[in-house]
Design a protein around this motif. Structure first.
Motif, short mmCIF file in Angstrom:
data_model
loop_
_atom_site.label_atom_id
_atom_site.label_comp_id
_atom_site.label_asym_id
_atom_site.label_seq_id
_atom_site.Cartn_x
_atom_site.Cartn_y
_atom_site.Cartn_z
N ILE A 289 -44.38 33.17 -37.85
CA ILE A 289 -44.84 33.41 -37.95
C ILE A 289 -46.56 33.56 -37.41
O ILE A 289 -47.35 34.64 -37.72
CB ILE A 289 -45.39 32.20 -39.66
N SER B 229 -52.74 33.95 -47.24
CA SER B 229 -53.84 33.17 -46.22
C SER B 229 -54.33 33.46 -45.04
O SER B 229 -55.63 33.15 -44.10
CB SER B 229 -52.74 32.46 -44.87
N VAL C 11 -47.23 25.87 -42.40
CA VAL C 11 -46.79 27.07 -42.99
C VAL C 11 -46.13 25.72 -44.04
O VAL C 11 -44.93 25.63 -43.73
CB VAL C 11 -45.72 27.68 -42.44
N MET D 190 -50.31 28.17 -45.76
CA MET D 190 -50.04 29.46 -45.86
C MET D 190 -48.67 29.30 -47.20
O MET D 190 -47.49 27.68 -46.27
CB MET D 190 -49.37 30.04 -44.41
N LEU E 276 -48.88 36.87 -38.47
CA LEU E 276 -50.59 36.58 -38.39
C LEU E 276 -51.12 37.41 -37.79
O LEU E 276 -52.51 36.65 -37.67
CB LEU E 276 -50.23 34.68 -38.52
N PRO F 10 -47.45 35.46 -47.06
CA PRO F 10 -48.34 35.39 -45.81
C PRO F 10 -49.43 35.82 -46.46
O PRO F 10 -50.20 35.23 -45.98
CB PRO F 10 -47.81 35.75 -44.93
N GLU F 11 -49.56 37.09 -46.35
CA GLU F 11 -51.28 37.46 -46.99
C GLU F 11 -52.19 36.94 -47.81
O GLU F 11 -53.01 37.39 -47.75
CB GLU F 11 -51.19 38.69 -47.98
N VAL G 151 -44.82 30.81 -47.02
CA VAL G 151 -44.48 32.02 -46.35
C VAL G 151 -43.46 33.43 -47.44
O VAL G 151 -43.74 33.71 -46.93
CB VAL G 151 -43.36 31.26 -45.62
#
Length: 195
Positions: free
Chosen positions: A153, A121, A139, A113, A157, A118-119, A115
């Motif tokens: 995180i 992932s 991450v 991912m 998620l 994030p979308e 950071v």
């Protein structure tokens, strides 16, 4: 020859485990496979072209010049008994159809991912959750930065408590190795629970 010991001790070959390194476009999958592999990694990178304009989202990764079009492959020996075969998936949505084939025989996965995005992932997390393939989230701290703690995180998620979230740097071998070891520890714990 009389009296000589010709006994040869058989050494069992190591167990091999297939692991996927997945995630969105530009999160560092090729970098991770390359930094941790003990062999020269196989890469299927091609230059980005004008054909991807308007299709590939380069927001936050404007400097990206190449992309994986099939897979990355590397290998790491964890111990005399265990060797991991690493398969990095392509990140662009138009190549996601390959994930099904790459997932055949995989015991687990690392969802890498970014950071900052994030979308990117979400699709990989959904893919492994739907197929029941255990995974951890790595991450990737670009420029060595980790602005959010792992628990924050996890909450963002909406990950279940058993999915480990690890801060890492895809450029550093030890960091990547630690993520892979965390995944193997999870796979071992899951196998013990199942038996």
């Amino acid at each position: 020859m009389a009296g000589s010991d010709t006994t040869v001790e058989a050494v069992a070959p190591p167990d091999t485990v297939k692991i996927l390194i997945a995630g969105g476009f530009g999160v560092g999958k090729t970098t991770m496979v390359g930094s941790v592999s003990e062999i020269a990694p196989l890469r299927t990178e091609e230059p980005l072209t004008v054909a991807g304009l308007g299709i590939d989202d380069l927001n936050g990764i404007e400097q990206k010049r190449a992309t994986t079009v099939a897979l990355d492959f590397g290998r790491i020996t964890i111990s005399r008994e265990l060797v991991l075969y690493l398969f990095g998936t392509p990140g662009q949505q138009r190549f996601w159809f390959m994930w099904n084939d790459l997932a055949i025989g995989a015991l687990g996965a690392v969802v890498l991912m970014d950071v900052r995005r994030p979308e990117s992932s979400f699709a990989a997390i959904d893919f492994f959750e739907r197929r029941g393939i255990p995974f951890v989230v790595g991450v990737n701290g670009f420029h060595g930065e980790h602005p959010y703690p792992a628990e924050e995180i996890r909450d963002a998620l909406a990950l279940p408590a058993h999915v480990r979230v690890l801060l890492c740097d895809a450029r550093e071998r030890e960091s990547c190795r630690d993520v892979l070891i965390a995944l193997i520890d999870q796979l071992i714990a899951d196998a013990r629970k199942a038996s």
